[in-house]
Design an enzyme around this catalytic site. Sequence first.
Site, short mmCIF file in Angstrom:
data_model
loop_
_atom_site.label_atom_id
_atom_site.label_comp_id
_atom_site.label_asym_id
_atom_site.label_seq_id
_atom_site.Cartn_x
_atom_site.Cartn_y
_atom_site.Cartn_z
N ASP A 63 -18.44 10.59 33.45
CA ASP A 63 -18.11 9.64 32.38
C ASP A 63 -18.13 10.28 30.99
OD1 ASP A 63 -17.50 7.25 33.69
OD2 ASP A 63 -19.60 6.61 33.82
N ARG A 88 -25.84 8.79 33.21
CA ARG A 88 -25.20 9.31 31.99
C ARG A 88 -26.20 9.91 31.01
NH1 ARG A 88 -20.58 5.76 29.37
NH2 ARG A 88 -20.12 7.86 28.60
N ARG A 133 -26.14 -2.94 27.40
CA ARG A 133 -26.51 -1.53 27.29
C ARG A 133 -27.46 -1.28 26.11
NH1 ARG A 133 -22.64 1.70 30.13
NH2 ARG A 133 -21.99 0.45 31.93
N HIS A 162 -19.70 -3.29 26.75
CA HIS A 162 -19.85 -2.62 25.45
C HIS A 162 -19.09 -3.44 24.42
CE1 HIS A 162 -20.43 1.73 27.19
NE2 HIS A 162 -21.57 1.32 26.69
N CYS A 256 -12.79 4.05 24.14
CA CYS A 256 -13.90 4.69 24.86
C CYS A 256 -13.77 6.21 24.83
CB CYS A 256 -13.92 4.25 26.32
SG CYS A 256 -14.23 2.51 26.56
#
Length: 264
Positions: A63, A88, A133, A162, A256
Amino acid sequence: MPKHYLMCRPEHFTVEYAINPWMDPEAGADRDVAVRQWEGLKAAYEELGHEVSLIDPIEGLPDMVFAANGALVVGGRVYGARFAFPERAAEGPAYLRWFAENGYATKEATLTNEGEGDFLTLDEVILAGTGFRTDVAAHMEAQEFLGLPVISLKLVDPRFYHLDTALFPLDGRNIAYYPGAFSKGSQEVLRRMFPDAVLASAEDAAVLGLNAVSDGRSVVINSEAADLQLELKRRGYEVIPVELSELRKAGGGPKCCTLEIRGE
Ligand code: ARG
């Protein structure tokens, strides 16, 4: 005004774990297609006259292509990311190292936050997402470090995990967003702060149409977000549609893949 973006080529991109509802490890994703589509996005920025810097991708971090999550950079100050999921976690220090090596003032975060995924910067204010998150307490940490007021917004739909999946700044003063991604109270805050905002439909949100990048004149946006593109044109924006369907299989779109480096 040309912008400066940091991007990460998806050389190690896969969908091998699921940390949001878009990701299906069984179905996977085609890395070659992802790289080709990502090259198209990078070329679009360069054609618009923006500068693109690259960070080296790291094997085992599929990612890492989603550079927006790597940090928040305002006035040359870099507030580091601290990821919610262990898959991540190593990306945070990797991005922070890139900035330190390139001469920026960096701050390691003590609280969970996913960089520009959940922090979107306007001229006088930073809009910040929480709910999936980023820890709401990190909003205060960012405010103290960056000296800009931070407005907390609550996300309620797991598809829009997000802030940058549900809202994007059109310029330093106005935004486009999908109201359904936000709590009632946060919808009210957005209505009050941005009475002239562009409101996106559920259909355009569902193709990650809000995961767009505007330089104030041109908007780089997922090609499938048809109605939103029409409305942006009606408002005088140049619309640059890009195809990033392969990266959407990981829950990502143009924004992103793009970390804006805001200088002093
Ligand atoms: N698979 C990634 C995740 O779930 C996608 C990140 C998308 N980035 C973003 N800025 N919305 O963390």
